[in-house]
Enzyme design. Structure first.
Site, mmCIF file in Angstrom:
data_model
loop_
_atom_site.group_PDB
_atom_site.id
_atom_site.type_symbol
_atom_site.label_atom_id
_atom_site.label_comp_id
_atom_site.label_asym_id
_atom_site.label_seq_id
_atom_site.Cartn_x
_atom_site.Cartn_y
_atom_site.Cartn_z
ATOM 1 N N PHE A 154 0.835 -1.217 0.000
ATOM 2 C CA PHE A 154 0.000 0.000 0.000
ATOM 3 C C PHE A 154 0.865 1.259 0.000
ATOM 4 O O PHE A 154 0.612 2.205 0.765
ATOM 5 C CB PHE A 154 -0.939 0.034 1.222
ATOM 6 N N GLU A 361 -2.571 6.326 6.932
ATOM 7 C CA GLU A 361 -1.785 7.069 7.933
ATOM 8 C C GLU A 361 -2.363 6.893 9.347
ATOM 9 O O GLU A 361 -2.342 7.809 10.170
ATOM 10 C CB GLU A 361 -1.637 8.535 7.524
HETATM 11 N N1 CAA Z 1 6.676 10.638 18.016
HETATM 12 C C1 CAA Z 1 7.918 10.216 18.368
HETATM 13 N N2 CAA Z 1 8.141 9.013 18.946
HETATM 14 C C2 CAA Z 1 7.066 8.231 19.183
HETATM 15 C C3 CAA Z 1 5.756 8.610 18.836
HETATM 16 C C4 CAA Z 1 5.584 9.873 18.237
HETATM 17 N N3 CAA Z 1 4.381 10.299 17.876
HETATM 18 N N4 CAA Z 1 4.919 7.620 19.170
HETATM 19 C C5 CAA Z 1 5.648 6.655 19.709
HETATM 20 N N5 CAA Z 1 6.951 7.015 19.718
HETATM 21 C C6 CAA Z 1 8.088 6.267 20.264
HETATM 22 C C7 CAA Z 1 7.859 6.068 21.740
HETATM 23 O O1 CAA Z 1 8.391 7.141 22.489
HETATM 24 C C8 CAA Z 1 8.616 4.786 21.991
HETATM 25 O O2 CAA Z 1 10.006 5.047 22.105
HETATM 26 P P1 CAA Z 1 10.774 4.880 23.536
HETATM 27 O O3 CAA Z 1 10.569 3.446 23.944
HETATM 28 O O4 CAA Z 1 12.169 5.218 23.183
HETATM 29 O O5 CAA Z 1 10.112 5.834 24.468
HETATM 30 C C9 CAA Z 1 8.427 4.019 20.701
HETATM 31 O O6 CAA Z 1 8.087 4.966 19.696
HETATM 32 C C10 CAA Z 1 7.353 2.984 20.800
HETATM 33 O O7 CAA Z 1 6.174 3.633 21.223
HETATM 34 P P2 CAA Z 1 4.892 2.814 21.620
HETATM 35 O O8 CAA Z 1 5.282 1.731 22.574
HETATM 36 O O9 CAA Z 1 3.828 3.777 22.032
HETATM 37 O O10 CAA Z 1 4.509 2.144 20.217
HETATM 38 P P3 CAA Z 1 3.456 1.021 19.884
HETATM 39 O O11 CAA Z 1 4.144 -0.121 19.279
HETATM 40 O O12 CAA Z 1 2.537 0.804 21.037
HETATM 41 O O13 CAA Z 1 2.652 1.720 18.677
HETATM 42 C C11 CAA Z 1 0.957 2.997 17.643
HETATM 43 C C12 CAA Z 1 1.963 2.849 18.812
HETATM 44 C C13 CAA Z 1 0.392 4.378 17.852
HETATM 45 C C14 CAA Z 1 -0.156 1.988 17.665
HETATM 46 C C15 CAA Z 1 1.740 2.940 16.321
HETATM 47 O O14 CAA Z 1 2.129 1.618 16.077
HETATM 48 C C16 CAA Z 1 0.955 3.447 15.134
HETATM 49 O O15 CAA Z 1 0.868 4.664 14.912
HETATM 50 N N6 CAA Z 1 0.388 2.550 14.319
HETATM 51 C C17 CAA Z 1 -0.250 2.952 13.081
HETATM 52 C C18 CAA Z 1 0.728 2.944 11.963
HETATM 53 C C19 CAA Z 1 0.218 3.736 10.796
HETATM 54 O O16 CAA Z 1 -0.282 4.843 10.943
HETATM 55 N N7 CAA Z 1 0.391 3.189 9.616
HETATM 56 C C20 CAA Z 1 0.019 3.889 8.428
HETATM 57 C C21 CAA Z 1 1.027 3.616 7.391
HETATM 58 S S1 CAA Z 1 1.640 4.941 6.541
HETATM 59 C C22 CAA Z 1 0.605 5.296 5.277
HETATM 60 O O17 CAA Z 1 -0.568 5.068 5.300
HETATM 61 C C23 CAA Z 1 1.367 5.979 4.216
HETATM 62 C C24 CAA Z 1 0.772 6.358 2.946
HETATM 63 O O18 CAA Z 1 1.356 6.047 1.944
HETATM 64 C C25 CAA Z 1 -0.408 7.276 2.841
#
Ligand code: CAA
Length: 381
Positions: A154, A361
Site C-alpha cells: 500500500f 496514515e
Molecule cells: N513521536 C515520536 N516518537 C514516538 C511517537 C511519536 N508520535 N509515538 C511513539 N513514539 C516512540 C515512543 O516514544 C517509543 O520510544 P521509547 O521506547 O524510546 O520511548 C516508541 O516509539 C514505541 O512507542 P509505543 O510503545 O507507544 O509504540 P506502539 O508499538 O505501542 O505503537 C501505535 C503505537 C500508535 C499503535 C503505532 O504503532 C501506530 O501509529 N500505528 C499505526 C501505523 C500507521 O499509521 N500506519 C500507516 C502507514 S503509513 C501510510 O498510510 C502511508 C501512505 O502512503 C499514505
C-alpha cells in the site's frame, strides 16, 4: 483563528492555481488513472512541493498553517494529487530535513522541492499495518552496505517516486529500537514495483507493493541513526496526520459547495430544492462540521509551528476530519439524488476518494489509541 496576511495570500494563490490548473482535469484523471506528474511539476515551481523546507534547501520555509491551507485547496480540486503532495511534503521532505545528515539534505531536498523527483514512504507490510512493529523486512549490514529484503504494501507513489524512505529491521531482538530507515533510489535494481492496486478512489495516485530483493543500500543512505527508524516513522506520521485532516477539509468543502450549487439549480415540487428547510438545515450542519474540522486542523498545525508536542492534536484532527468528510460526502451525494450516483457529477468521486481517509496514515481506531494512551498516560489505561 486569525490568519496572517501571508497565510491568506498563500491560500488565495493556491486556490486560484488549483481551480484553474488542477480541477479541470480531475475527473478525467480519476478515469484514466494517469499520475499527475505535469501538475506536480507546476506545483514544484510554485513552491508547493517542499513548503516547509527552508529556502537554503530549495523549499519555501513556510509554516504548517500555510501548508495545510494549501493542501486543502489542492484536495478541493483533486484528492489524488493532494495525497501525493501530502506524503511528499509532510512525510518525505520533513523526515529528510529532521533526520537527514547535511549531505543528505543537500543531495535530496532540492530535487524533491522542485518536484524533479517525488517521494514515497514505505512502512506498511502485508502483515504489518496498524502494528508496524511486527514488520519483517530486514536490513543486514555488510561492510558499507545494508542488504534489504522484504515486501512493503500500500505504498503511495510506489511506482512513480524517485526515492522511497523504507523502514526495515536491523536488529530482530530489540523491538522498535531494532528498526532503521533508509533512502532507496528508484534506479536501485533490488527495489521492484510489485502489484499496482486497483482502488475505489484516489485513482490517479498509484498505490503499490514494493519488493526488496537483496537491495543494496550504501550506509550513507541510512536516514537517522541505526535503530531510529520507528521513531522517525511515528514523527513523520504525526505531521502526515495533520495533512490528512487538510485533505479531508478540502474534499468536504468541495462536496458542500457542489451540494449547494446543485440544490440551487434543481427544481422539484415547483421550487428550487434549496428552498426546502429540510435541506437547508442539513447544509447548515455540514458547514458547521467542516468548520470544526478546519479549526482542529489549524490548531494542530499551529501547535506544530509553536514547537509544541502535537501528537494528540494531530490524531484528533485526523480522526475528526476524516470521519467528518465521510459524513459530508454521503449527505452531499444524497442531496444530488440519483445524479449523485452517476459520474457526471463530481460528488460521486468525492464519495469514493474520501473513504480511505479514515484508514491510511493510521485508522480512526489507531487515532483513538494514540489519544486515549495520552489521556491515561498508560497503554493499558
Ligand atoms: N513521536 C515520536 N516518537 C514516538 C511517537 C511519536 N508520535 N509515538 C511513539 N513514539 C516512540 C515512543 O516514544 C517509543 O520510544 P521509547 O521506547 O524510546 O520511548 C516508541 O516509539 C514505541 O512507542 P509505543 O510503545 O507507544 O509504540 P506502539 O508499538 O505501542 O505503537 C501505535 C503505537 C500508535 C499503535 C503505532 O504503532 C501506530 O501509529 N500505528 C499505526 C501505523 C500507521 O499509521 N500506519 C500507516 C502507514 S503509513 C501510510 O498510510 C502511508 C501512505 O502512503 C499514505
Amino acid at each position: 483563528m486569525k490568519l496572517t496576511d501571508e497565510q491568506m495570500m498563500i491560500q488565495s494563490m493556491v486556490r486560484e492555481f488549483s481551480r484553474k490548473v488542477i480541477l479541470p482535469t480531475a475527473s478525467e484523471r480519476d478515469q484514466t488513472k494517469e499520475f499527475p506528474y505535469a501538475n506536480l511539476k507546476k506545483m514544484g515551481e510554485l513552491g508547493l512541493m517542499g513548503m516547509m523546507v527552508p529556502r537554503e534547501y530549495g523549499g519555501e520555509g513556510a509554516d504548517t498553517i500555510s501548508y495545510v491551507l494549501a493542501l486543502s485547496e489542492i484536495a478541493y480540486s483533486c484528492a489524488a494529487t493532494a495525497v501525493v503532495m501530502s506524503v511528499h511534503n509532510s512525510i518525505v521532505c520533513e523526515s529528510i530535513f529532521k533526520f537527514g545528515t547535511e549531505e543528505q539534505k543537500k543531495k535530496y531536498l532540492p530535487k524533491l522541492t522542485s518536484a524533479e523527483i517525488i517521494g514515497a514512504f514505505a512502512l506498511t507490510e502485508p502483515q504489518a499495518g496498524s502494528d508496524p512493529l511486527s514488520q519483517t523486512t530486514s536490513a543486514i549490514r555488510k561492510g558499507n552496505q545494508y542488504i534489504i529484503n522484504g515486501t512493503k504494501r500500500f505504498i503511495t507513489t510506489g511506482k512513480n517516486s524517485g526515492i522511497v524512505i523504507v523502514t526495515a529491521k536491523t536488529n530482530e531482538s530489540i523491538g522498535h529500537k531494532g528498526i532503521s530507515a533508509f533512502i532507496v533510489k528508484r534506479e536501485n535494481p533490488g527495489m521492484i514495483v510489485g502489484n499496482v492496486e486497483n482502488k475505489m478512489g484516489l485513482c490517479a495516485s498509484d498505490t503499490t507493493d514494493l519488493i526488496f530483493e537483496n537491495c543494496s543500500v550504501p550506509i550513507e543512505d541510512r536516514l537517522g541513526k541505526e535503530g531510529e527508524g520507528f521513531k522517525l516513522a511515528m514523527t513523520a506520521l504525526d505531521s502526515g496526520r495533520i495533512g490528512i485532516s487538510a485533505q479531508s477539509v478540502g474534499v468536504a468543502q468541495a462536496a458542500l459547495d457542489s451540494a449547494i450549487k446543485y440544490s440551487k439549480e434543481r427544481e422539484q415540487f415547483g421550487q428550487k430544492i434549496s428552498k426546502f428547510q429540510g435541506l437547508r438545515w442539513i447544509v447548515a450542519d455540514m458547514a458547521t462540521e467542516i468548520e470544526a474540522g478546519r479549526q482542529l486542523m489549524l490548531s494542530a498545525a499551529s501547535m506544530k509551528d509553536r514547537g509544541e508536542k502535537f501528537t494528540v492534536q494531530a490524531s484528533m484532527a485526523k480522526l475528526f476530519a476524516s470521519e467528518m468528510v465521510n459524513r459530508i460526502v454521503a449527505k452531499a451525494l444524497q442531496i444530488h439524488g440519483g445524479y449523485g450516483f452517476i459520474k457526471d457529477y463530481p460528488v460521486e468521486r468525492f464519495y469514493r476518494d474520501a473513504r480511505v481517509f479514515t484508514i491510511y496514515e493510521g485508522t480512526s481506531e489507531i487515532q483513538r489509541v494514540v489519544i486515549s494512551n495520552n489521556l491515561f498516560k498508560d497503554k493499558r489505561g
